[in-house]
Structures are given as C-alpha cells and as structure tokens.
Design a protein around this motif. Structure first.
Motif, PDB file in Angstrom:
ATOM      1  N   ALA A 147       0.705  -1.182  -0.041  1.00  0.00           N
ATOM      2  CA  ALA A 147      -0.153  -0.034   0.028  1.00  0.00           C
ATOM      3  C   ALA A 147       0.791   1.338   0.084  1.00  0.00           C
ATOM      4  O   ALA A 147       2.150   1.238   0.232  1.00  0.00           O
TER       5      ALA A 147
ATOM      6  N   SER B  16      -2.187  16.282  -6.590  1.00  0.00           N
ATOM      7  CA  SER B  16      -2.081  16.299  -7.844  1.00  0.00           C
ATOM      8  C   SER B  16      -2.941  14.974  -8.415  1.00  0.00           C
ATOM      9  O   SER B  16      -3.048  13.930  -7.901  1.00  0.00           O
TER      10      SER B  16
ATOM     11  N   GLY C  59      -0.709  12.198  -8.294  1.00  0.00           N
ATOM     12  CA  GLY C  59      -0.541  11.702  -6.618  1.00  0.00           C
ATOM     13  C   GLY C  59      -1.720  10.792  -6.483  1.00  0.00           C
ATOM     14  O   GLY C  59      -1.733   9.642  -5.794  1.00  0.00           O
TER      15      GLY C  59
ATOM     16  N   ILE D  47      -1.242   1.591  -6.617  1.00  0.00           N
ATOM     17  CA  ILE D  47      -0.553   0.659  -5.727  1.00  0.00           C
ATOM     18  C   ILE D  47      -1.548  -0.249  -4.988  1.00  0.00           C
ATOM     19  O   ILE D  47      -1.807  -1.441  -4.948  1.00  0.00           O
ATOM     20  N   ASP D  48      -2.566   0.479  -4.489  1.00  0.00           N
ATOM     21  CA  ASP D  48      -3.500  -0.135  -3.452  1.00  0.00           C
ATOM     22  C   ASP D  48      -4.497  -1.016  -4.294  1.00  0.00           C
ATOM     23  O   ASP D  48      -4.625  -2.182  -4.237  1.00  0.00           O
TER      24      ASP D  48
ATOM     25  N   ALA E 232      -6.256   7.559  -0.620  1.00  0.00           N
ATOM     26  CA  ALA E 232      -6.297   6.251  -0.065  1.00  0.00           C
ATOM     27  C   ALA E 232      -7.711   5.657   0.226  1.00  0.00           C
ATOM     28  O   ALA E 232      -7.890   4.342   0.273  1.00  0.00           O
TER      29      ALA E 232
ATOM     30  N   GLU F 106       4.680   2.146   9.126  1.00  0.00           N
ATOM     31  CA  GLU F 106       4.987   3.303   8.362  1.00  0.00           C
ATOM     32  C   GLU F 106       3.583   4.312   8.175  1.00  0.00           C
ATOM     33  O   GLU F 106       3.846   5.404   8.055  1.00  0.00           O
ATOM     34  N   GLY F 107       2.725   3.497   7.785  1.00  0.00           N
ATOM     35  CA  GLY F 107       1.201   4.034   7.567  1.00  0.00           C
ATOM     36  C   GLY F 107       0.809   5.149   8.818  1.00  0.00           C
ATOM     37  O   GLY F 107       0.900   6.314   8.670  1.00  0.00           O
TER      38      GLY F 107
HETATM   39  C1  HXC Z   1       1.243  15.218  -1.814  1.00  0.00           C
HETATM   40  C2  HXC Z   1       2.488  13.572  -2.905  1.00  0.00           C
HETATM   41  C3  HXC Z   1       3.099  13.191  -1.643  1.00  0.00           C
HETATM   42  C4  HXC Z   1       2.728  13.903  -0.483  1.00  0.00           C
HETATM   43  C5  HXC Z   1       3.715  11.732  -3.341  1.00  0.00           C
HETATM   44  N1  HXC Z   1       3.004  12.783  -4.011  1.00  0.00           N
HETATM   45  N2  HXC Z   1       4.016  12.228  -1.877  1.00  0.00           N
HETATM   46  N3  HXC Z   1       1.515  14.465  -3.220  1.00  0.00           N
HETATM   47  N4  HXC Z   1       1.607  15.116  -0.764  1.00  0.00           N
HETATM   48  N5  HXC Z   1       3.187  13.643   0.613  1.00  0.00           N
HETATM   49  C6  HXC Z   1       2.584  12.766  -5.297  1.00  0.00           C
HETATM   50  C7  HXC Z   1       3.967  13.032  -6.152  1.00  0.00           C
HETATM   51  O1  HXC Z   1       4.130  14.581  -5.929  1.00  0.00           O
HETATM   52  C8  HXC Z   1       3.459  12.772  -7.569  1.00  0.00           C
HETATM   53  O2  HXC Z   1       2.559  13.506  -8.248  1.00  0.00           O
HETATM   54  C9  HXC Z   1       2.970  11.524  -7.145  1.00  0.00           C
HETATM   55  O3  HXC Z   1       2.343  11.541  -5.743  1.00  0.00           O
HETATM   56  C10 HXC Z   1       3.503  10.114  -7.348  1.00  0.00           C
HETATM   57  O4  HXC Z   1       4.863  10.305  -6.322  1.00  0.00           O
HETATM   58  P1  HXC Z   1       6.048   9.523  -6.617  1.00  0.00           P
HETATM   59  O5  HXC Z   1       6.848   9.694  -5.334  1.00  0.00           O
HETATM   60  O6  HXC Z   1       6.613   9.399  -8.054  1.00  0.00           O
HETATM   61  O7  HXC Z   1       5.448   7.802  -6.285  1.00  0.00           O
HETATM   62  P2  HXC Z   1       6.170   6.604  -6.165  1.00  0.00           P
HETATM   63  O8  HXC Z   1       7.721   6.651  -6.139  1.00  0.00           O
HETATM   64  O9  HXC Z   1       5.446   5.522  -6.816  1.00  0.00           O
HETATM   65  O10 HXC Z   1       5.580   6.464  -4.577  1.00  0.00           O
HETATM   66  C11 HXC Z   1       4.385   6.037  -4.096  1.00  0.00           C
HETATM   67  C12 HXC Z   1       3.929   6.852  -2.900  1.00  0.00           C
HETATM   68  C13 HXC Z   1       4.893   6.667  -1.933  1.00  0.00           C
HETATM   69  C14 HXC Z   1       2.460   6.330  -2.429  1.00  0.00           C
HETATM   70  C15 HXC Z   1       3.871   8.310  -3.404  1.00  0.00           C
HETATM   71  O11 HXC Z   1       4.382   7.729  -0.908  1.00  0.00           O
HETATM   72  C16 HXC Z   1       5.037   5.124  -1.559  1.00  0.00           C
HETATM   73  O12 HXC Z   1       5.735   4.754  -2.169  1.00  0.00           O
HETATM   74  N6  HXC Z   1       4.701   4.872  -0.288  1.00  0.00           N
HETATM   75  C17 HXC Z   1       4.959   3.428   0.152  1.00  0.00           C
HETATM   76  C18 HXC Z   1       4.805   3.373   1.419  1.00  0.00           C
HETATM   77  C19 HXC Z   1       3.694   3.747   2.231  1.00  0.00           C
HETATM   78  O13 HXC Z   1       3.186   4.740   1.906  1.00  0.00           O
HETATM   79  N7  HXC Z   1       3.230   3.192   3.312  1.00  0.00           N
HETATM   80  C20 HXC Z   1       2.004   3.576   4.003  1.00  0.00           C
HETATM   81  C21 HXC Z   1       0.963   3.093   3.644  1.00  0.00           C
HETATM   82  S1  HXC Z   1      -0.271   3.352   4.846  1.00  0.00           S
HETATM   83  P3  HXC Z   1       3.195  14.786  -9.184  1.00  0.00           P
HETATM   84  O14 HXC Z   1       2.041  15.302  -9.455  1.00  0.00           O
HETATM   85  O15 HXC Z   1       4.173  15.498  -8.513  1.00  0.00           O
HETATM   86  O16 HXC Z   1       4.014  13.616 -10.435  1.00  0.00           O
HETATM   87  C22 HXC Z   1      -1.600   2.605   4.416  1.00  0.00           C
HETATM   88  C23 HXC Z   1      -2.473   2.842   5.473  1.00  0.00           C
HETATM   89  C24 HXC Z   1      -4.062   2.962   4.853  1.00  0.00           C
HETATM   90  O17 HXC Z   1      -1.678   2.291   3.354  1.00  0.00           O
HETATM   91  C25 HXC Z   1      -4.988   4.137   5.594  1.00  0.00           C
HETATM   92  C26 HXC Z   1      -5.707   4.827   4.981  1.00  0.00           C
HETATM   93  C27 HXC Z   1      -6.668   4.203   4.088  1.00  0.00           C
END
Ligand code: HXC
Length: 266
Positions: free
Chosen positions: A98, A109, A112, A119-120, A160, A197-198
C-alpha cells in the motif's frame, strides 16, 4: 477436514504476501511461517525482503524473496509463477502492499491520486488475477488489507480512502465469481496500528497520543493482532467466510471522523 485446533494451522500450505518486507505484511508473513506455511515475500525493496526472509529462516521457516512492484503486472505474474513453482503450489495470497500520504484534496495532483490507486487498488487486482490459476488448482484464500477509511470519511486521504473502498468491493465481487473455484476472498480493515510506516505518516508525533485517547480500546493495535486476524481468515476456522471485510480496529470506526479532524486541526 483439517482440524481447527491443529497447532501448525498452515502446515503444507504456501503463501505469498505483497508488501511482505515491512509492517503488517512482514508480521503476517512471520506468523504464517510460524504456523508452518512456506512464504513468498513480494515488495519493492530487496533489502527489506531479505531481512524478513532471514528472520523466518532463522526461526526454522521457509521463505523466498521476489522484488516486484505490484503496479507492474508482467513482473508480478512472473513472481507469482516463480513462487508457485518453487513451492509446488500456492494456497494463500495476502495483499498488503500500500501507499499513502496526507494531502488536502484541493492540492493533490492527479498523478498523486493515481499513484495510490495504482498501488492499492490496481496492485490488489493484479495479485488476485495473477494468483487465480494457482489457487483454483486446489482451492485457496485471498486476504486484502484495507482500512477503516474505506467507510469512514477521513480528511486528507481521499486517494487512499477511495482505493480501500474499491478493494472492499473487489473483495465481494471476486468472492462471488470465484467461490465455485474453491477460492475464498476476504479482507481485513485495521484501524491505527503501532509501529507501521502508515501511522508514522498519518499521525506523526504528538497527534498519535491524541488519537489513542479517542480509540474505544484506548490504544493502537499491534502488528501481531492484525496478523492474527488474517491467520483466522486463512485457517479452517473461517472455511465458510467469503466476501467479508473483518474490522480489526479497536472500535475506531465507531467514533467517525472527529478525532482525525481534531488531530489535523480542521
Ligand atoms: C502530496 C504527493 C506526496 C505527498 C507523493 N505525492 N507524496 N503529493 N503529498 N506527501 C505525489 C507526487 O508529487 C507525484 O505526483 C505522485 O504522488 C507520485 O509520487 P512518486 O513519489 O513519484 O510515486 P512513487 O515513487 O510511486 O511512490 C508512491 C507513494 C509513496 C505512494 C507516493 O509515498 C510510496 O511509495 N509509499 C509506500 C509506502 C507507504 O506509503 N506506506 C504507508 C502505507 S499506509 P506529481 O504530480 O508531482 O507527479 C496505508 C494505510 C492506509 O496504506 C490507511 C488509509 C486508507
């Protein structure tokens, strides 16, 4: 019929866990291995997967590592096939990969939003689709990790929340289609979980204490508690359960969005 009371609930079974390199996915993989399953760990970061596999092997279990992004269907299908070939079967798939971050919808965006849906939701479909042939051979179970945000309106997580709601519906539709193939399809919706991490992304620093005070059970879940609920769902004890999402949230969904609004100063 397998005994519900067997000490090694998953002996002879093979499982694949996406997002198996950390957090809830790693906890599930370790508990499955403890109960006798061979476990394939799938995730983006090979170092994290290797560390979990080493822990499982050190405890006497069997684990394999498959560095894969769930968004890449051909790569995912190959990893699924490799794992099934290596273990000689595949009985269980857990969708735990996720991505999430806090962002106001008005400044999120399109890319984003799409990244999290990819992913999810798409990643979950991809794994289910790639697993079907293997699971249908002898029957099996798919468990997807969703979240209470699928139902409870929550600020700063429109991406999400929409993805997790999609997974809940996918779970019901696949359960309907694949029941006759001997495949149960279920989901677990955790509330806040300690050491993930979430939660470090969603409730950083002091905001965690404020949230804990509002959770009816007064604390976050442990990773082991979420893993235990998944173990129940893949065990013979849940043989007649399909299409369901099991809430394992300490009552968090009962109190609505209020605590999240407070926490975020909205
Ligand atoms: C706003 C954001 C952002 C942030 C990324 N983006 N982080 N926008 N605020 N904090 C935007 C970027 O600007 C980009 O858009 C787009 O998202 C893709 O970003 P990338 O970094 O290129 O994507 P990627 O490398 O594929 O990473 C995916 C990710 C990243 C989701 C953005 O955070 C990740 O890999 N996370 C994995 C681990 C994780 O999140 N674990 C927690 C899960 S918790 P633009 O327009 O600039 O191109 C969980 C609990 C769920 O799931 C409970 C709630 C429902």
């Amino acid at each position: 019929m397998d005994s519900v009371f067997a000490p090694n609930l998953l002996a002879g079974k093979a499982a694949l866990v996406t997002g198996g390199g950390s957090g809830i996915g790693a906890g599930i993989a370790k508990l499955f291995a403890h109960h006798g399953a061979k476990v394939a760990l799938l995730g983006r970061t090979v170092q994290k997967l290797d560390a979990v596999a080493a822990e499982i092997k050190a405890a006497g279990g069997i684990a394999s590592v498959h560095p894969t992004d769930v968004r890449d269907y051909p790569a995912l299908e190959k990893s699924m096939n490799d794992a099934a070939a290596a273990f000689g079967r595949l009985d269980i798939v857990v969708n735990s990969a996720a991505g999430n971050f806090l962002s106001p919808a008005a400044s999120l965006s399109a890319n984003g939003f799409r990244a999290v849906i990819d992913i999810d939701l798409c990643g979950t479909f991809n794994a289910c689709r790639a697993a079907f042939t293997h699971l249908a051979k002898q029957g099996g179970v798919i468990v997807s990790i969703t979240a209470t945000q699928a139902d409870v309106p929550t600020p700063l997580q429109v991406h999400a929340g929409a993805a997790k709601a999609g997974i809940a519906k996918l779970t019901r539709d696949l359960a309907l289609e694949w029941g006759r193939s001997g495949i149960r399809v279920v989901a677990v919706a955790p509330g806040p979980v300690e050491g993930t991490e979430g939660m470090s992304r969603l409730a950083p620093g002091n905001s965690a204490d404020a949230l804990k005070k509002r959770v009816p059970l007064g604390r976050y879940a442990t990773i082991e508690e979420i893993a235990a609920s998944v173990l129940f769902l893949v065990s013979p004890a849940a043989a007649y359960v399909t299409g369901s999402t099991l809430l394992v949230d300490g009552g968090t969904s009962l109190i609505g969005a209020g605590p999240f609004l407070d926490m975020m100063g909205l």
